[in-house]
Design an enzyme around this catalytic site. Structure first.
Site, mmCIF file in Angstrom:
data_model
loop_
_atom_site.group_PDB
_atom_site.id
_atom_site.type_symbol
_atom_site.label_atom_id
_atom_site.label_comp_id
_atom_site.label_asym_id
_atom_site.label_seq_id
_atom_site.Cartn_x
_atom_site.Cartn_y
_atom_site.Cartn_z
ATOM 1 N N GLY A 99 0.842 -1.202 0.000
ATOM 2 C CA GLY A 99 0.000 0.000 0.000
ATOM 3 C C GLY A 99 0.872 1.244 0.000
ATOM 4 N N ARG B 282 0.145 -4.891 -4.482
ATOM 5 C CA ARG B 282 0.430 -5.915 -3.470
ATOM 6 C C ARG B 282 0.683 -7.216 -4.226
ATOM 7 N NH1 ARG B 282 -0.637 -3.956 1.519
ATOM 8 N NH2 ARG B 282 -2.239 -2.345 1.714
ATOM 9 N N THR C 218 6.665 -6.505 1.766
ATOM 10 C CA THR C 218 7.754 -6.169 0.831
ATOM 11 C C THR C 218 9.096 -6.627 1.401
ATOM 12 O OG1 THR C 218 6.472 -4.243 0.137
ATOM 13 C CG2 THR C 218 8.801 -4.247 -0.462
ATOM 14 N N ILE D 45 1.924 3.628 6.725
ATOM 15 C CA ILE D 45 1.204 4.498 7.662
ATOM 16 C C ILE D 45 0.926 3.751 8.965
ATOM 17 C CG2 ILE D 45 0.082 5.819 5.832
ATOM 18 C CD1 ILE D 45 -2.550 4.335 6.603
ATOM 19 N N ASP D 46 1.063 2.418 8.935
ATOM 20 C CA ASP D 46 0.733 1.612 10.122
ATOM 21 C C ASP D 46 1.836 1.642 11.188
ATOM 22 O OD1 ASP D 46 -1.533 0.982 8.778
ATOM 23 O OD2 ASP D 46 -0.969 -1.074 8.299
ATOM 24 N N ARG E 193 -22.979 8.398 15.238
ATOM 25 C CA ARG E 193 -22.605 8.294 13.825
ATOM 26 C C ARG E 193 -21.215 7.675 13.708
ATOM 27 N NH1 ARG E 193 -27.168 9.761 13.489
ATOM 28 N NH2 ARG E 193 -28.034 11.522 12.311
ATOM 29 N N TYR F 201 -8.695 6.075 2.739
ATOM 30 C CA TYR F 201 -7.456 6.307 1.989
ATOM 31 C C TYR F 201 -6.947 7.745 2.024
ATOM 32 C CZ TYR F 201 -8.271 1.582 0.741
ATOM 33 O OH TYR F 201 -8.459 0.235 0.847
ATOM 34 N N ARG G 116 -3.625 7.895 3.447
ATOM 35 C CA ARG G 116 -2.438 7.454 2.692
ATOM 36 C C ARG G 116 -2.032 8.446 1.602
ATOM 37 N NH1 ARG G 116 -3.430 1.208 1.816
ATOM 38 N NH2 ARG G 116 -3.240 1.787 -0.356
#
Ligand code: F6P
Length: 356
Positions: free
Chosen positions: A10, A73, A113, A134-135, A274, A280, A283
């Site tokens: 990603g 991916r 990767t 980003i994780d 809500r 995304y 990202r």
């Protein structure tokens, strides 16, 4: 010197800034530098399509979001499975690497990767990895590039959500990316002033979350902001594997954990509730200033390693210093939030509720 670059998995902000730093360092310090790119992650290397890159390709991309090379991916599981014609994807990549006459391949990517990068190393290719996601869940590095930008985006979203939730007196659940690890939710949740933070690493009690919402209103809060990690788990689901959880949720007709929890909170507490999924936007876009600096440091260091002939490694940040880890030592491992670590405790001791 001839080197190849690819971006896998990603995407995130900062991929272009890292490639730029690698290239500029090499152009500045080596006499004859040839750089080729492989499009769409390992897919381009499997196809054996090396795209020549020129100095101009790396100019003006420090701030550019996405990746100039594209990414996909490419499942690690399939790398060693023979395909039509008998050759494995791994064998095709090694053949492409050799045919191109590369001195080094830079692989910018996350955990998946890096696993494939370790395979290429074992086959004799010179590889240097760079930690993207980003994780922020890559083992062996304090931080990954792209993470801080995503934290900033999610923090801004939480702040915006707060003003509208205050206007309406609502409870708002904000789903933040991170399937396995909750770093992004934890950091953005704290920075965005969330009242409740739910992480994959800390299974939560639905009853306790509902009670906290009710208690929040009773204490005079106008709204409750709940930052929900994409991979957050209810305590009753915790003993099950991820695949089993997906099955159980589907059987019960549940969509996402966030949507499901929003419905339960509204039903049980009576609070208008809500849910918002950030998705995304976390990202995409330009890297923040912190990431631009980090990307420049990581990319420049990776180029230094290449010039010194130090391969089979991935660049890392440890204790604020840029260093490296051997690829086989970190490949396939993740870094998770410590449920009893300093950051969680700091938040808990200032009133944030983690649902436990
Ligand atoms: O690994 C980064 C990440 O954004 C995760 O947070 C998220 O779960 C996943 O990628 C989404 O993947 P995809 O781009 O395949 O939908």
């Amino acid at each position: 010197m001839k080197v190849g670059i690819l971006t896998g998995g990603g995407d995130c902000a900062g991929l272009n800034a890292v490639m730029r730093a690698i290239a500029l360092n090499l152009y500045q310090n080596e006499k004859n530098v040839e750089i080729v790119g492989f499009r769409d992650g390992y897919a381009g290397l499997i196809r054996g399509e090396a795209v020549p890159l020129r100095r101009a390709d790396f100019e003006g991309i420090l701030r550019a979001g996405g990746t100039i090379l594209g990414t996909t991916r490419t499942p690690f599981k399939l790398m060693s499975v023979p395909e039509e014609g008998g050759a494995t994807r791994l064998a095709r990549m090694v053949a492409a690497y050799k045919k191109c006459g590369l001195d080094c391949l830079f692989t910018l990517g996350g955990a998946g990767t890096h696993k494939t990068a370790a395979l290429l190393c074992a086959e004799g290719c010179n590889v240097i990895g760079l930690p993207k996601t980003i994780d922020n869940d890559i083992y062996g590095t304090d931080v990954t590039f792209g993470f801080q930008t995503a934290v900033d985006v999610a923090t801004d979203a939480l702040e915006r959500v707060r003003t509208t939730s205050e206007s309406h007196g609502r409870t708002m659940l904000v789903e933040i990316m991170g399937n396995k690890a909750g770093w992004l939710t934890l950091h953005a949740g704290i920075a965005g002033g969330a009242d409740i933070i739910l992480l994959p690493e800390i299974p939560f009690s639905v009853d306790k979350v509902c009670a906290a919402v009710t208690a929040g209103y009773a204490a005079g809060k106008r709204c409750n902001i709940i930052a929900v990690g994409e991979g957050a788990v209810v305590d009753s689901e915790a003993p099950f594997k991820k695949r089993e959880r997906v099955f159980i949720r589907a059987e019960r007709g549940e969509t996402t954990v966030t949507q499901h929890l929003a419905e339960i909170i509204q039903e049980r507490t009576g609070a208008e509730t809500r849910a918002t999924v950030l998705g995304y936007i976390q990202r995409g876009g330009e890297p923040c200033a912190y990431d631009r600096v980090l990307c420049t440091r990581l990319g420049s260091f990776a180029a230094q390693l290449c010039r010194r002939g130090r391969f089979g490694v991935t660049v890392a940040v440890v204790g604020g210093r840029i260093t490296f880890n051997a690829l086989p030592d970190i490949a396939g491992k993740y870094k998770f939030v410590d449920p009893n670590g300093e950051i969680v405790r700091a938040a808990e001791e200032t009133g944030v509720f983690f649902g436990r």
